[in-house]
Design an enzyme around this catalytic site. Structure first.
Site, PDB file in Angstrom:
ATOM      1  CG  HIS A 113      -2.212  -0.679   1.058  1.00 40.10           C
ATOM      2  ND1 HIS A 113      -2.298  -2.037   0.855  1.00 40.10           N
ATOM      3  CD2 HIS A 113      -3.489  -0.204   1.063  1.00 40.10           C
ATOM      4  CE1 HIS A 113      -3.574  -2.384   0.749  1.00 40.10           C
ATOM      5  NE2 HIS A 113      -4.320  -1.286   0.865  1.00 40.10           N
ATOM      6  CG  HIS A 152       1.844  -3.243   6.342  1.00 40.62           C
ATOM      7  ND1 HIS A 152       2.656  -4.219   5.807  1.00 40.62           N
ATOM      8  CD2 HIS A 152       0.844  -3.055   5.440  1.00 40.62           C
ATOM      9  CE1 HIS A 152       2.169  -4.602   4.637  1.00 40.62           C
ATOM     10  NE2 HIS A 152       1.064  -3.913   4.402  1.00 40.62           N
TER      11      HIS A 152
END
Length: 271
Positions: free
Chosen positions: A146, A202
């Site tokens: 991302h 993450h």
């Protein structure tokens, strides 16, 4: 046309490699019992910025900005082509590089524990009982795709706008609205990267390194097609700045056009 076909082929090949690596299994890193707390965050089902939305923002934003600039400044087809080639190469290289690192490193995500043990009970052998696909995806934390795609696509948009607005040339310095307009895409990329930590998908290192990777590819590919941002012609691609070979031949001095020496005061000597 042949050169353009080659350029398109290179990008198609890179995107093909990226899609292929999406279906590969990552390295299964051993997780020590004392570090399991790092991967015991809750499993969030609904992301703040889903993957499809991230890809739409990262791919369509630079293309939309390029088209808007074409309408406002009435740029020619060559300039549009160069911009499309630059941003597509940045995105393609970024995807291949990010996925390659993901597969080799195999770092577990912050929510890996509940991917591996949906009931929250860990067995002594530490053998995962969860959905194999969900577990495999849980080993692709580093770096954040991302973050890398956001900084690749939106980072390129920042460089592109900075060149068009001359943010770093003598004529554009000191005009804050130009700088704010140029860095707005980077601000959006930062928000996308930070959202991945809020979703427990993450670690902060994943988002940070992903952003660095994306920004590096954005700048490298931008500079392949455009001059430095401090150059007075930074708003034009290199192709538009090159002098055609036909014009170069016309500019070369010929024997007839060479300046003649003055003959006054020159007399013939004895034979």
């Amino acid at each position: 046309m042949r050169e353009l076909a080659i350029e398109i082929g290179v990008r198609a090949l890179l995107f093909g490699v990226f899609v292929f690596t999406e279906f590969l299994d990552p390295f299964q890193r051993v997780i020590q019992p004392e570090e399991i707390w790092l991967y015991k965050n809750p499993l969030v089902q609904s992301d703040n910025i889903p993957t499809r939305l991230m890809f739409a923002i990262s791919f369509l934003t630079p293309l939309a900005v390029i088209c808007v600039v074409k309408i406002i400044r009435r740029t020619d087809k060559t300039e549009i082509k160069e911009a499309f080639l630059a941003v597509s190469l940045a995105l393609a290289l970024n995807g291949v590089c990010t996925n390659t690192i993901k597969l080799i490193v195999g770092r577990p995500r912050p929510d890996f524990f509940y991917r591996c043990f949906p009931d929250g009970v860990m067995n002594s052998e530490m053998h995962c009982t969860g959905d194999p696909d969900l577990v495999s995806e849980g080993r692709k934390s580093f770096p954040s795709i991302h973050s890398s795609f956001a900084f690749s696509g939106l980072g390129f948009t920042t460089f592109y706008l900075a060149g068009k607005l001359h943010c770093f040339t003598e004529s554009g310095r000191g005009k804050s609205w130009r700088l704010c307009a140029a860095i707005l895409p980077l601000y959006c990329a930062m928000m996308i990267a930070l959202s991945r930590m809020c979703d427990y998908k993450h670690h902060w290192q994943d988002s940070f390194v992903g952003g660095v990777i994306g920004l590096i590819f954005a700048y490298i590919c931008y500079r392949q097609h455009y001059p430095p941002l401090a150059n007075t012609a930074c708003h034009k691609p290199y192709v538009s700045l090159r002098v055609p070979a036909s014009l170069k031949k016309e500019e070369r001095p010929t024997a007839d056009s060479a300046p003649s020496l003055p003959l006054e005061g020159i007399t013939e000597g004895p034979v």
